[in-house]
Design a protein around this motif. Structure first.
Motif, PDB file in Angstrom:
ATOM      1  N   ILE A 203       0.830  -1.212   0.000  1.00  0.00           N
ATOM      2  CA  ILE A 203       0.000   0.000   0.000  1.00  0.00           C
ATOM      3  C   ILE A 203       0.858   1.254   0.000  1.00  0.00           C
ATOM      4  O   ILE A 203       0.565   2.227  -0.694  1.00  0.00           O
ATOM      5  N   ILE A 204       1.938   1.232   0.780  1.00  0.00           N
ATOM      6  CA  ILE A 204       2.839   2.383   0.817  1.00  0.00           C
ATOM      7  C   ILE A 204       3.402   2.608  -0.585  1.00  0.00           C
ATOM      8  O   ILE A 204       3.422   3.738  -1.101  1.00  0.00           O
ATOM      9  N   PHE A 205       3.825   1.522  -1.192  1.00  0.00           N
ATOM     10  CA  PHE A 205       4.369   1.594  -2.549  1.00  0.00           C
ATOM     11  C   PHE A 205       3.356   2.233  -3.494  1.00  0.00           C
ATOM     12  O   PHE A 205       3.672   3.123  -4.279  1.00  0.00           O
TER      13      PHE A 205
ATOM     14  N   THR B 196       4.942   9.921   1.608  1.00  0.00           N
ATOM     15  CA  THR B 196       3.537   9.788   1.212  1.00  0.00           C
ATOM     16  C   THR B 196       2.746  10.982   1.725  1.00  0.00           C
ATOM     17  O   THR B 196       3.074  11.565   2.753  1.00  0.00           O
ATOM     18  N   PRO B 197       1.675  11.334   1.003  1.00  0.00           N
ATOM     19  CA  PRO B 197       0.836  12.430   1.485  1.00  0.00           C
ATOM     20  C   PRO B 197      -0.039  11.936   2.625  1.00  0.00           C
ATOM     21  O   PRO B 197      -0.020  10.752   2.955  1.00  0.00           O
TER      22      PRO B 197
ATOM     23  N   ASP C 253     -12.410   6.589   0.035  1.00  0.00           N
ATOM     24  CA  ASP C 253     -12.717   5.263  -0.490  1.00  0.00           C
ATOM     25  C   ASP C 253     -13.785   4.520   0.304  1.00  0.00           C
ATOM     26  O   ASP C 253     -13.514   3.532   0.970  1.00  0.00           O
TER      27      ASP C 253
ATOM     28  N   THR D 266     -10.720   9.018  -6.325  1.00  0.00           N
ATOM     29  CA  THR D 266     -10.832   8.363  -5.024  1.00  0.00           C
ATOM     30  C   THR D 266      -9.507   8.460  -4.294  1.00  0.00           C
ATOM     31  O   THR D 266      -8.451   8.311  -4.902  1.00  0.00           O
ATOM     32  N   GLU D 267      -9.570   8.695  -3.001  1.00  0.00           N
ATOM     33  CA  GLU D 267      -8.351   8.672  -2.189  1.00  0.00           C
ATOM     34  C   GLU D 267      -8.658   7.994  -0.866  1.00  0.00           C
ATOM     35  O   GLU D 267      -9.791   8.038  -0.396  1.00  0.00           O
ATOM     36  N   SER D 268      -7.647   7.367  -0.271  1.00  0.00           N
ATOM     37  CA  SER D 268      -7.862   6.780   1.048  1.00  0.00           C
ATOM     38  C   SER D 268      -8.025   7.922   2.055  1.00  0.00           C
ATOM     39  O   SER D 268      -7.514   9.019   1.859  1.00  0.00           O
TER      40      SER D 268
ATOM     41  N   ALA E 274      -0.788   1.736   7.018  1.00  0.00           N
ATOM     42  CA  ALA E 274      -0.322   2.377   5.784  1.00  0.00           C
ATOM     43  C   ALA E 274      -1.325   3.435   5.340  1.00  0.00           C
ATOM     44  O   ALA E 274      -0.942   4.540   4.955  1.00  0.00           O
TER      45      ALA E 274
ATOM     46  N   MET F 165      10.042   6.278   2.539  1.00  0.00           N
ATOM     47  CA  MET F 165       8.840   6.189   1.701  1.00  0.00           C
ATOM     48  C   MET F 165       7.617   6.699   2.445  1.00  0.00           C
ATOM     49  O   MET F 165       6.819   7.468   1.913  1.00  0.00           O
TER      50      MET F 165
ATOM     51  N   ILE G  63      -8.710   2.459  -4.115  1.00  0.00           N
ATOM     52  CA  ILE G  63      -8.058   3.572  -3.437  1.00  0.00           C
ATOM     53  C   ILE G  63      -7.541   4.607  -4.431  1.00  0.00           C
ATOM     54  O   ILE G  63      -6.744   5.455  -4.085  1.00  0.00           O
TER      55      ILE G  63
ATOM     56  N   ILE H  55       0.612   4.114  -2.779  1.00  0.00           N
ATOM     57  CA  ILE H  55       0.284   5.515  -2.470  1.00  0.00           C
ATOM     58  C   ILE H  55       1.383   6.420  -3.005  1.00  0.00           C
ATOM     59  O   ILE H  55       1.122   7.463  -3.606  1.00  0.00           O
ATOM     60  N   LEU H  56       2.612   5.970  -2.826  1.00  0.00           N
ATOM     61  CA  LEU H  56       3.740   6.756  -3.296  1.00  0.00           C
ATOM     62  C   LEU H  56       3.754   6.830  -4.821  1.00  0.00           C
ATOM     63  O   LEU H  56       3.975   7.888  -5.421  1.00  0.00           O
TER      64      LEU H  56
ATOM     65  N   ARG I 202       1.273   6.666  -6.716  1.00  0.00           N
ATOM     66  CA  ARG I 202       0.203   7.570  -7.153  1.00  0.00           C
ATOM     67  C   ARG I 202       0.685   9.019  -7.105  1.00  0.00           C
ATOM     68  O   ARG I 202       0.395   9.808  -7.994  1.00  0.00           O
ATOM     69  N   VAL I 203       1.430   9.362  -6.052  1.00  0.00           N
ATOM     70  CA  VAL I 203       1.930  10.729  -5.925  1.00  0.00           C
ATOM     71  C   VAL I 203       2.889  11.040  -7.064  1.00  0.00           C
ATOM     72  O   VAL I 203       2.816  12.082  -7.713  1.00  0.00           O
TER      73      VAL I 203
END
Lengths: 299, 307, 544
Positions: A138-140, B30-31, C389, C416-418, B265, B26, A238, A142-143, A145-146
């Motif tokens: 998930i971290i991977f 992240t935001p 989400d 969509t965003e968490s 996360a 990482m 997500i 989300i990152l 996506r940024v």
């Protein structure tokens, strides 16, 4: 028979030609392949033939069961489920096959190299795999996506990122499996022989070792396809992947599962198509595996 | 062997360090904000909280502090579960996940492996097709479908089990089956492929020619090599299965470790992300090491290569 | 074959065992008078100063008690709590509370006025980082103390005149101050116990653990299984314990909505926290006796980012509002579970006339959009709706997307965003249109209005209006309810005529309640005192 003609014969009926011939004889595999192709064609062509579109709502109709007008019924917004399942199939099949291909290519090349070279190189390469396994998905994502946000505009771009993201994580187990196989194979007589003949490492890996690992590789690839399709649903949910009102099998099944007692058809139809195509893909994969298994077939 | 294990141990430490470092930076990149909610916190509250958790310090300083603390066994505090240390959260939830995972693994092994082996021995017969088709169910029905389905059928309609919770022994059955069926499919298919590969090898044919009974060949000669692909898969699978599954824990209301991976996360709960990931990584490294050792032990041609 | 027979016998025995099932958990707990309540996600903490949400508030209502108490059925009736009597002085801007002498903590130590003062100090302390300190800003100098501008807490308007007299001085007159006091931020925490388990202002203090925790409410903490449940039991030191009928409340952590419904049907919960959208028609039709649908003081809306050029034009904002068919969305897609919102504040009290400026008029919407230079949506920059989400949010966004497309020809995307990313994105004004929900803290229109003032952290639209800000400021000093109502009406009209947001619906809550539950009444803030509740021996029908 002279030595030369024997070699020519070996070459003539190559691995692939033999395999194709044997595959044809495996009735179940052929049937499965046909069904799979049929589903794929249906998903590609179907939406053009349907009187409905994926995003066309009928808010007053809401969720209704299968009927003459809507063969698969409609969802909560009164959208035709059949056309949504077909459109979703396009996404899922594309993502499933493409991302699996990416993961197979990386995983096989990587695993074979590690297994063949062995020693320190193997250790280093496999520890890199361990590291990548350790980073939370998930971290991977989300990152990713940024980082990708500035270029995420068209659905096509989103899809490419999806292939990349999923392919980037799904190859790890494949690499481990191939490495395990190659490690064993590289200690076998035929590899020793090839090495003593002075063949290059690359040649040995790609011409001799990898073909011998194809069985497990094919089987694991067919197992990767459903994993990829479901991962796609998680990513889309997500926000990295397909954008509503667009859908995919994974998303449709997820939504259907949430309402399985109230609107069972919302789960049943996408799940049937999903299961049927995976089912066929797996048996076709087994058939292909059996067909490629030269030694086994000679029994 | 000892040198090999020592070398692997040192490598594992290196892997852990790299993973922790990578995740640390990482997560910071992240935001999102762990203190954000539907009612926005004022910038004062956010500043104060950043200070309390040391998030106002330069990134490298935070990293240094984190490394120093984790060397002393302190993995920090969760942002979302106030007053709970990461160590406590893992220590509290892991035993549940591990028990469930091992049960699921047992189900997967008991169902999956024999199906795969029998299917391989009886290749292309009904004893191949039917069990293999059944084994496919676990893959075709994802856990978020299988879980609620089992709960509705066996919990609500038949009334054999409770639909969720872990208050009596029978409560373990449905979640373990949900997880187990998924892995059983993998086991069956990998076992079948591996067995077919082995059964066609020369030494098996030699044994057959010598008149060794079929089942003896399978058990004493073929299994060893045939389960090799399964073994390679088992490393990552075992690590994944004992740390729990988000979906299964949600559906069956289980206080396990799996949910923390996803939630931490998504909440940007950085200490918890790091702690759980490092923990998972450690299990993975151990599991892979176990598998690698087993692989060598099962295959006399290989030797432990210390590097 | 012996082996197979063993398995068969085992299976039959198991089936037999399963059939003569013991009584359900709910029946057993009803007899023991312990309420089983589904409570959504794991609370962030049991420390009053480190929580924010309503589900946490419900746990706090069992464990703690403030100066005054909720009524079981009416949101505006106030009962004495820790304070036996009170008087308001200086035109509602100074309040004196007389605490009951027999008020005690659950460990038997007396509860005194200084406990309240020290609790407020802890909550406002800048080094502590409490999560909802703004509620206390109504106290004189509280805001400046919290922001570190005032160092001396004696300057803040909270004083213990003696052990049983508490004086609260406010920034200005607040006639409805007693309803404000119902919020958990005004409850006391046991200072002496917190100090026993660490520093008073440490975030890592362990005082909320079972065995350590002491509280002053009708119940005290018995068990806390992380991510599983929190169980409370009768507090014998509670001053009114003889009138408490329940022996305890178990708050079950069950974040999955479908799982919660299955637990209810399985006889493992007395009440649920919510109910899935798709299940509502089913219960309405078949088991209306266990379904409760009731208004909840909140509004679901979309923010428009006023800092973007496209939304600077009020005609565009109005057009988007006009093109939304709220009736169809709410009555069809949401099965009539909520009420279509044609204004900002939901219906709440008779003394407030609600401005209702919104209508469904797609024709006028098209016209306005054309006037703004985007006939048929042509030339309008592409924008998207940002949602977190959650299935329902995504579903509603698709309906809105569809309506804007049909009525205005506007192509809108959905992003969509968490959740934690989503709130942050909204905070940074990094969105075009964003979903939002707002629940009132007390039954006053100001609860929906003061957030739109300039610089308020919950504004998040970039909208500002000096006249509006002045009206809100004026309302703080208006003590006559009618006059205050007028000012509020004026402010709301001003805000709504600018079409800054797209209100969609006013919330209702939908929950399942077991027939054995007694003393539960509909309340718009959804805070139900457990002291009024009881459990009978009624059983649940089989729900299939």
């Amino acid at each position: 028979m002279t030595p030369t003609s024997s070699m020519a014969l070996e070459r003539g009926s190559s691995l692939w030609k033999d395999a194709f011939h044997r595959l044809q004889q495996n009735k179940l595999a052929v049937l499965c392949l046909i069904i799979f192709v049929f589903i794929a064609v249906l998903c590609i062509v179907g939406p053009w033939l349907s009187p409905y579109s994926e995003s066309q709502t009928d808010l007053n109709l809401k969720a209704t069961g299968p009927s003459k007008a809507h063969w698969f019924g409609t969802d909560q917004l009164g959208r035709d489920l059949l056309v949504r399942v077909m459109e979703g199939g396009r996404i899922s099949l594309a993502v499933g096959l493409a991302a699996t291909l990416v993961s197979v290519l990386i995983g096989v090349a990587y695993g074979a190299t590690a297994g063949y070279l062995g020693g320190k190189t193997d250790a280093a390469l496999m520890r890199i795999v361990d590291v990548l396994f350790g980073i939370p998905f998930i971290i991977f994502v989300i990152l990713l996506r940024v980082v990708m946000d500035p270029i995420l505009h068209t659905p096509w771009q989103k899809l490419m990122v999806l292939f990349l993201a999923i392919g980037a994580v799904e190859w790890l187990t494949m690499a481990r499996i191939v490495r395990g196989q190659v490690l064993t194979l590289s200690k076998m007589e035929f590899t020793e022989a090839a090495r003593s003949l002075g063949l290059s490492s690359r040649r040995i890996i790609f011409a001799h070792l990898i073909p011998n690992t194809l069985g497990p590789v094919i089987v694991y690839s067919t197992l990767t396809v459903p994993a990829v399709m479901l991962t796609e649903a998680v990513l889309s949910f997500i926000g990295l992947g397909v954008e509503p009102p667009q859908s995919s099998w994974g998303l449709l099944i997820k939504d259907g599962a949430a309402a399985m007692e109230t609107y069972p058809w919302l789960l049943v139809f996408p799940a049937i198509l999903f299961a049927l195509s995976l089912f066929c893909l797996n048996f076709a994969g087994d058939g292909l595996r059996d067909a490629l298994d030269v030694k086994g077939a000679k029994d | 062997m000892f040198r090999y294990l020592l070398s692997r141990f040192l490598q594992s430490l290196l892997v852990l360090w790299v993973v922790v470092t990578a995740i640390f930076f990482m997560v910071k990149a992240t935001p999102g904000d762990p203190f954000a909610s539907e009612k926005a916190a004022s910038k004062y509250v956010i500043e104060q909280n950043n200070k309390v958790f040391g998030l106002d310090k330069p990134l490298l300083v935070q990293y240094g502090i984190y490394l120093k603390n984790s060397l002393q066994g302190e993995m920090g505090w969760s942002f979302k579960a106030e007053g709970r240390s990461v160590r406590e959260i893992i220590a509290e939830s892991f035993p549940t996940s591990m028990r469930l995972g091992l049960l699921a693994l047992a189900i997967a092994v008991v169902i999956g492996t024999p199906i795969g082996v029998i299917a391989a021995v009886r290749q292309n017969s009904l004893s191949d097709y039917i069990p293999m088709s059944l084994a496919m169910i676990g893959i075709c029905l994802p856990t978020f479908v299988m879980g609620p389905l089992l709960a509705i059928v066996f919990g609500l309609k038949l009334g054999w089990f409770n639909v969720a919770g872990l208050s009596e022994w029978s409560d373990w059955v449905l979640p373990a089956t949900t997880m187990g069926l998924f892995y059983a499919a993998y086991f069956a298919r990998l076992a079948r492929a591996g067995m077919l590969e082995t059964l066609s090898q020369d030494f098996i044919r030699t044994a057959k020619a010598k008149g060794v009974p079929g089942w003896r060949i399978v058990i004493f000669h073929a299994l060893r090599g045939g389960l090799l692909p399964l073994l390679s898969f088992l490393g990552p699978a075992m690590a994944g299965i004992v740390v729990g599954s988000f979906v299964v824990e949600r559906v069956f209301q289980i206080p396990g470790l799996g949910q923390h991976f996803t939630e931490a996360a998504l909440n940007k709960d950085s200490a918890l992300v790091l702690g759980t990931a490092a923990f998972y990584c450690a299990i993975l490294v151990v599991a892979n090491l176990l598998v690698d050792v087993l692989q060598v032990l099962l295959n006399p041609r290989l030797r432990f290569a210390a590097s | 074959m012996g082996f197979v027979r063993h398995i068969l016998v085992g299976l039959i025995m198991f089936a037999a065992m399963a059939c003569e099932r013991r009584e359900s958990m709910v029946t057993q707990f009803s007899r023991e008078k312990i309420l089983l309540k589904g409570n959504g996600t794991e609370p962030r903490s049991l420390d009053l100063h480190l929580i924010q949400t309503t589900t946490e508030h419900h746990i706090m209502m069992a464990l703690f008690e403030g100066l005054v108490n909720e009524d079981a059925a009416d949101d505006t009736t106030i009962h004495p709590g820790v304070a036996e009597t009170w008087e308001s002085l200086d035109n509602f801007s100074r309040w004196v509370f007389h605490l009951r002498p027999d008020a005690k903590w659950s460990d038997g130590t007396p509860l005194v006025a200084a406990d309240f003062v020290k609790s407020y100090k802890r909550q406002l302390s800048p080094s502590f980082g409490a999560l909802y300190p703004e509620m206390l800003y109504k106290l004189k100098n509280a805001e400046s103390f919290h922001k570190g501008e005032t160092k001396d807490f004696n300057q803040v308007g909270a004083k213990a005149l003696d052990d049983h007299t508490l004086e609260l001085t406010l920034n200005g007159p607040i006639p409805y101050f007693l309803s404000v006091l119902l919020h958990f931020t005004w409850f006391p925490v046991p200072i002496q116990v917190i100090e026993k388990y660490g520093e008073l202002e440490s975030r890592f203090n362990q005082w909320t653990r079972p065995g350590n925790m002491v509280s002053n409410g009708p119940f005290k903490l018995k068990e806390w299984k992380f991510k599983d449940y929190i169980e409370t039991e009768r507090n014998p030191h509670y001053w009114d314990t003889k009138n408490v009928k329940l022996n305890g409340v178990r708050f079950v952590v069950v974040p999955d909505v479908a799982t919660e419904e299955r637990l209810f049907r399985n006889g493992r919960l007395h009440m649920t926290e919510t109910l899935g959208l798709d299940r509502i028609p089913f219960y309405k039709e078949n088991f209306p006796e266990v379904l409760r649908v009731y208004p909840y003081l909140g509004v679901y809306f979309y923010r428009m980012n006023g800092t973007l050029p496209v939304f600077k034009d009020v005609r565009v904002r109005q057009a988007l509002n006009l093109a939304l068919d709220r009736d169809t969305l709410v009555n069809q897609t949401l099965h009539g579970t909520h009420a279509p919102a044609y204004g900002l504040t939901p219906p709440m009290k008779a003394s407030y006339t609600l401005p209702r400026p919104l209508t469904y008029d797609p024709e006028k919407g098209r016209q306005l959009l054309a006037e703004a230079g985007y006939p048929g949506g042509k030339g309008l920059p592409k924008f998207s709706i940002l949602v977190n989400d959650v299935e329902t949010h995504i579903l509603i966004a698709q309906v809105v997307q569809d309506m804007w497309k049909r009525n205005l020809g506007v192509d809108v995307g959905i992003r969509t965003e968490s959740s934690s990313v989503f709130y942050d994105t909204q905070n940074r004004l990094d969105y075009d249109i964003a979903r939002a929900g707002w629940i009132a803290d007390f039954v006053e229109p100001i609860s929906f209005l003061d957030m739109w003032t300039k610089g308020n952290q919950n504004n998040m639209t970039g909208w500002e209006n000096a006249q509006f800000d002045k009206l809100i400021a004026d309302s703080y000093t208006a003590t006559d309810p009618a006059a205050r109502g007028k000012i509020m009406e004026e402010a709301e009209t001003l805000f709504m005529n600018d079409f800054v947001i797209v209100p969609i619906y006013w919330y209702n809550r939908q929950i399942l309640v077991h027939p054995a539950v007694k003393g539960w009444h509909v309340k718009v803030l959804d805070n139900h005192p457990f002291t009024a509740m009881d459990l009978g021996d009624e059983t649940l029908p089989a729900i299939h």
